[in-house]
Scaffold this active site. Structure first.
Site, PDB file in Angstrom:
ATOM      1  N   LYS A   1      -4.811  -0.479  15.710  1.00 25.22           N
ATOM      2  CA  LYS A   1      -5.572   0.232  14.688  1.00 25.22           C
ATOM      3  C   LYS A   1      -6.708   1.055  15.298  1.00 25.22           C
ATOM      4  O   LYS A   1      -7.059   2.123  14.784  1.00 25.22           O
ATOM      5  CB  LYS A   1      -6.116  -0.765  13.667  1.00 25.22           C
ATOM      6  CG  LYS A   1      -5.029  -1.405  12.797  1.00 25.22           C
ATOM      7  CD  LYS A   1      -4.156  -0.363  12.112  1.00 25.22           C
ATOM      8  CE  LYS A   1      -3.225  -0.969  11.079  1.00 25.22           C
ATOM      9  NZ  LYS A   1      -2.368   0.051  10.433  1.00 25.22           N
TER      10      LYS A   1
ATOM     11  N   THR B   1      -1.781  -7.566  -0.158  1.00 31.07           N
ATOM     12  CA  THR B   1      -0.374  -7.203  -0.022  1.00 31.07           C
ATOM     13  C   THR B   1       0.356  -8.313   0.727  1.00 31.07           C
ATOM     14  O   THR B   1      -0.236  -9.305   1.142  1.00 31.07           O
ATOM     15  CB  THR B   1      -0.214  -5.882   0.757  1.00 31.07           C
ATOM     16  OG1 THR B   1      -0.584  -6.098   2.124  1.00 31.07           O
ATOM     17  CG2 THR B   1      -1.064  -4.764   0.168  1.00 31.07           C
TER      18      THR B   1
ATOM     19  N   TYR C   1      -2.966  -6.099  16.793  1.00 27.39           N
ATOM     20  CA  TYR C   1      -3.187  -5.309  15.581  1.00 27.39           C
ATOM     21  C   TYR C   1      -4.498  -4.523  15.669  1.00 27.39           C
ATOM     22  O   TYR C   1      -4.540  -3.324  15.359  1.00 27.39           O
ATOM     23  CB  TYR C   1      -3.199  -6.259  14.382  1.00 27.39           C
ATOM     24  CG  TYR C   1      -3.385  -5.616  13.034  1.00 27.39           C
ATOM     25  CD1 TYR C   1      -2.349  -4.944  12.413  1.00 27.39           C
ATOM     26  CD2 TYR C   1      -4.602  -5.729  12.356  1.00 27.39           C
ATOM     27  CE1 TYR C   1      -2.512  -4.376  11.158  1.00 27.39           C
ATOM     28  CE2 TYR C   1      -4.768  -5.173  11.105  1.00 27.39           C
ATOM     29  CZ  TYR C   1      -3.726  -4.493  10.509  1.00 27.39           C
ATOM     30  OH  TYR C   1      -3.905  -3.935   9.264  1.00 27.39           O
TER      31      TYR C   1
ATOM     32  N   ASP D   1      11.007   3.511   4.301  1.00 27.86           N
ATOM     33  CA  ASP D   1      10.783   2.088   4.568  1.00 27.86           C
ATOM     34  C   ASP D   1      12.001   1.535   5.283  1.00 27.86           C
ATOM     35  O   ASP D   1      13.136   1.738   4.838  1.00 27.86           O
ATOM     36  CB  ASP D   1      10.534   1.305   3.281  1.00 27.86           C
ATOM     37  CG  ASP D   1       9.816  -0.007   3.543  1.00 27.86           C
ATOM     38  OD1 ASP D   1       8.630  -0.107   3.195  1.00 27.86           O
ATOM     39  OD2 ASP D   1      10.438  -0.925   4.109  1.00 27.86           O
TER      40      ASP D   1
ATOM     41  N   LEU E   1       0.816  -1.215   0.000  1.00 33.05           N
ATOM     42  CA  LEU E   1       0.000   0.000   0.000  1.00 33.05           C
ATOM     43  C   LEU E   1       0.849   1.265   0.000  1.00 33.05           C
ATOM     44  O   LEU E   1       0.570   2.205  -0.737  1.00 33.05           O
ATOM     45  CB  LEU E   1      -0.927   0.007   1.215  1.00 33.05           C
ATOM     46  CG  LEU E   1      -2.210  -0.804   1.123  1.00 33.05           C
ATOM     47  CD1 LEU E   1      -2.862  -0.900   2.490  1.00 33.05           C
ATOM     48  CD2 LEU E   1      -3.162  -0.181   0.121  1.00 33.05           C
TER      49      LEU E   1
END
Length: 317
Positions: free
Chosen positions: A183, A213, A179, A43, A24
């Site tokens: 989020k 991904t 996770y 990155d 993404l």
């Protein structure tokens, strides 16, 4: 061949995209460059989606080189956004290279999936660190930059933050308590930031993207790519929304959460009160709550959450 769009709504603006070496983040960086922005491609470059392996400069440098080869402006940054000092250096790089920072897209993340009863402290801490602390670190330094500029000029500046949440927060994800929590925290960070920075001319919004991904290769098993046409789960479906939220056209969009995938964008409402009960005494008793709440929940399926996917009309399949 140039990647630049004939329409350049981001021309003259400088952007950071974290986690932009793959997936993404990569297509988001390409989209911002296509729309005219100068981009810092960040990155850390670890090969494992769980954050394992040696860090590498290659992913960020390859994306930045591709943008430059297509006629855009980009530099690479290979630091870890979850490290406070390295996040500072990322923001400082954008300012030193381009004279300012206008757009921050937070995308970097890792996975350490495990059921809550099996998850280790390290697996919890690692995911919270990269996702939630990583979003905070870059936001902190970008916000300080924008506030300083606004105070120096006595006028609002141009600032856009696009954060990456997930449907794991909205609809639950049994094997991803770390996770999902991270989020959800990102949404809270986004709305708080939106309120704090609005007077300086800065907006902050969050997206919940659904895309095929490296991070989601297990999630979409059984959802095969079509033989022809663009994959409904291609990351390219997400990038235009990021470009829009980064643009002047989205100046009045602030503190919002949007789900995006496969040619669809859904604007998510903030939680609303579904039912209200008042005590007939000074305070509730156990018996009174039992009489009011037990019937209210009696017809609901066992285990149903308050934010089930069906509420959003986003159930897969």
């Amino acid at each position: 061949m140039s990647l630049l769009s004939p329409s350049l709504p981001l021309e003259g603006l400088a952007a950071i995209v974290t986690g932009a070496g793959r997936g993404l983040g990569r297509v988001e960086a390409l989209e911002l460059a296509r729309l005219g922005a100068a981009v810092v491609v960040n990155d850390y470059g670890q090969p494992g989606r769980d954050g394992s392996g040696e860090a590498s400069a290659t992913p960020a440098e390859e994306v930045a080189a591709g943008i430059r080869a297509a006629g855009g402006t980009a530099v690479a940054h290979t630091g870890d956004v979850a490290d406070h000092q390295q996040a500072r250096e990322l923001v400082e790089l954008a300012i030193s290279e381009f004279g300012k920072l206008d757009i921050l897209v937070n995308n970097a993340g890792i996975l350490r999936d495990r059921m809550v009863f099996s998850m280790t402290e390290g697996e919890w801490d690692a995911v919270i660190r990269v996702h939630l602390k990583g979003h905070f670190n870059t936001t902190h330094f970008a916000a300080a930059h924008w506030r300083g500029r606004a105070k120096a000029t006595g006028a609002p500046v141009y600032g856009r933050i696009v954060n990456t949440s997930s449907e794991a927060f909205l609809a639950g994800s049994a094997g991803q308590p770390n996770y999902a929590a991270a989020k959800g925290g990102i949404v809270g960070l986004t709305t708080s930031t939106a309120l704090a920075l609005a007077k300086y001319g800065v907006t902050a919004n969050a997206i919940c993207p659904r895309a095929r991904t490296r991070m989601t290769e297990d999630v979409f098993q059984g959802f095969e790519q079509p033989d022809t046409g663009l994959d409904p789960l291609a990351p390219e479906h997400v990038a235009p929304l990021v470009g829009y939220l980064a643009s002047p056209a989205a100046g009045h969009v602030n503190g919002q959460l949007l789900v995006v995938h496969g040619g669809m964008v859904a604007v998510v409402e903030r939680p609303r009160v579904a039912a209200k009960f008042d005590s007939k005494q000074d305070t509730f008793t156990y018996d009174e709550l039992d009489a009011l709440l037990t019937p209210h929940y009696a017809d609901r399926p066992a285990g149903e959450t308050f934010a089930a996917a069906e509420v959003l009309g986003l159930k897969r399949g």
